[in-house]
Scaffold this active site. Structure first.
Site, PDB file in Angstrom:
ATOM      1  N   SER A   9       0.834  -1.202   0.000  1.00  0.00           N
ATOM      2  CA  SER A   9       0.000   0.000   0.000  1.00  0.00           C
ATOM      3  C   SER A   9       0.869   1.253   0.000  1.00  0.00           C
ATOM      4  O   SER A   9       1.624   1.496   0.953  1.00  0.00           O
ATOM      5  CB  SER A   9      -0.913   0.006   1.224  1.00  0.00           C
ATOM      6  N   HIS A  34      -1.129  -1.093  -4.354  1.00  0.00           N
ATOM      7  CA  HIS A  34      -2.427  -0.754  -3.764  1.00  0.00           C
ATOM      8  C   HIS A  34      -2.424   0.738  -3.448  1.00  0.00           C
ATOM      9  O   HIS A  34      -1.519   1.240  -2.783  1.00  0.00           O
ATOM     10  CB  HIS A  34      -2.661  -1.567  -2.492  1.00  0.00           C
ATOM     11  N   ASP A  36      -4.633   3.787  -1.832  1.00  0.00           N
ATOM     12  CA  ASP A  36      -5.766   4.143  -0.980  1.00  0.00           C
ATOM     13  C   ASP A  36      -6.119   5.616  -1.156  1.00  0.00           C
ATOM     14  O   ASP A  36      -5.304   6.486  -0.851  1.00  0.00           O
ATOM     15  CB  ASP A  36      -5.415   3.894   0.495  1.00  0.00           C
ATOM     16  N   MET A  38      -8.606   8.596   0.052  1.00  0.00           N
ATOM     17  CA  MET A  38      -9.529   8.979   1.131  1.00  0.00           C
ATOM     18  C   MET A  38      -9.920  10.441   0.977  1.00  0.00           C
ATOM     19  O   MET A  38      -9.087  11.271   0.602  1.00  0.00           O
ATOM     20  CB  MET A  38      -8.841   8.801   2.492  1.00  0.00           C
ATOM     21  N   HIS A  67      -8.245   1.715  -4.349  1.00  0.00           N
ATOM     22  CA  HIS A  67      -9.305   1.529  -3.351  1.00  0.00           C
ATOM     23  C   HIS A  67      -9.867   2.902  -3.004  1.00  0.00           C
ATOM     24  O   HIS A  67      -9.192   3.710  -2.362  1.00  0.00           O
ATOM     25  CB  HIS A  67      -8.687   0.822  -2.130  1.00  0.00           C
ATOM     26  N   MET A  69     -11.976   5.161  -0.912  1.00  0.00           N
ATOM     27  CA  MET A  69     -12.678   5.352   0.360  1.00  0.00           C
ATOM     28  C   MET A  69     -13.282   6.750   0.328  1.00  0.00           C
ATOM     29  O   MET A  69     -12.879   7.639   1.077  1.00  0.00           O
ATOM     30  CB  MET A  69     -11.707   5.197   1.529  1.00  0.00           C
ATOM     31  N   MET A 138     -12.211  -5.264   4.566  1.00  0.00           N
ATOM     32  CA  MET A 138     -11.417  -4.437   5.465  1.00  0.00           C
ATOM     33  C   MET A 138     -11.218  -5.184   6.779  1.00  0.00           C
ATOM     34  O   MET A 138     -12.187  -5.587   7.419  1.00  0.00           O
ATOM     35  CB  MET A 138     -12.115  -3.098   5.725  1.00  0.00           C
ATOM     36  N   ASP A 176      -7.303  -6.106   3.592  1.00  0.00           N
ATOM     37  CA  ASP A 176      -6.597  -4.840   3.783  1.00  0.00           C
ATOM     38  C   ASP A 176      -6.713  -4.390   5.238  1.00  0.00           C
ATOM     39  O   ASP A 176      -7.813  -4.136   5.720  1.00  0.00           O
ATOM     40  CB  ASP A 176      -7.201  -3.778   2.849  1.00  0.00           C
TER      41      ASP A 176
END
Length: 216
Positions: A9, A34, A36, A38, A67, A69, A138, A176
């Protein structure tokens, strides 16, 4: 043969040396990147957006797993795919029209995944499991790196595997949160296909060796 993929990540990478850390992943035994994303609304933290994605796109030589979020992810999936995402995962909890969003992602040439928060039951995926390419479970509450692994995840892996098999789905199972060299083998044995590891990799003395150990 069973899938054992490792996805470091980039949330845990050194952003002052992002190209260096991306090259490390390129040259390691890792399989995916990966990423992330947000927004400070769906989760209580803000990570990064398209400028960082552009750097990833320029330097990453492996599969890019994004991913989201974020609230209203359907507004942004096309731009993330334009910025090099090979797979885009959206949260069940953030998608009002999940079926439409999954098929929109796939129509743009990307793989599509659905994400479940720790408190969301697997049975909520019954009507979408045949359509998705990946289920991301998650194993911490989303929003921050470095959290403690939630043990109930093993039960959810088994339930997800049952749901996949009973619907003839080809979806992979990704985990994850709190993944490390101590629980990786157990997670793979439980039925996981892809493990996301952030701090475990980038805080290690030898990130490349840690990636090797996660795959054993």
């Amino acid at each position: 043969m069973k899938t054992k993929l490792i996805a470091p990540s980039l949330l845990a990478a050194d952003f002052g040396n992002l190209q260096r850390d991306i090259e490390m992943v390129n040259n390691s035994q890792a399989d995916w990147f990966h990423v992330d994303v947000m927004d400070g609304r769906f989760v209580p933290n803000i990570s990064f957006g398209f400028p960082v994605m552009k750097t990833v796109q320029q330097h990453a030589k492996k599969f890019v797993d994004v991913h989201l979020m974020i609230v209203e992810p359907e507004k942004y999936v096309e731009e993330f795919i334009d910025h090099g995402a090979d797979l885009v995962s959206v949260h069940y909890e953030a998608c009002t029209h999940l079926h439409r969003t999954i098929h929109h992602i796939q129509s743009l040439g990307s793989k599509a995944g659905v994400v479940l928060n720790p408190s969301t039951p697997v049975l909520m995926l019954e009507d979408i499991i045949a359509d998705v390419d990946l289920v991301l479970l998650m194993s911490v509450n989303p929003g921050f790196g470095g959290q403690k692994f939630i043990e109930n995840t093993y039960k959810k892996i088994a339930e997800t595997k049952d749901l996949i098999l009973s619907n003839n789905s080809t979806a992979l199972i990704e985990i994850d949160g709190g993944v490390n060299v101590d629980n990786a083998a157990k997670l793979f044995d439980a039925g996981a296909d892809v493990l996301v590891a952030g701090n475990a990799v980038f805080s290690a003395e030898s990130p490349e060796r840690t990636i090797e150990l996660l795959k054993i």
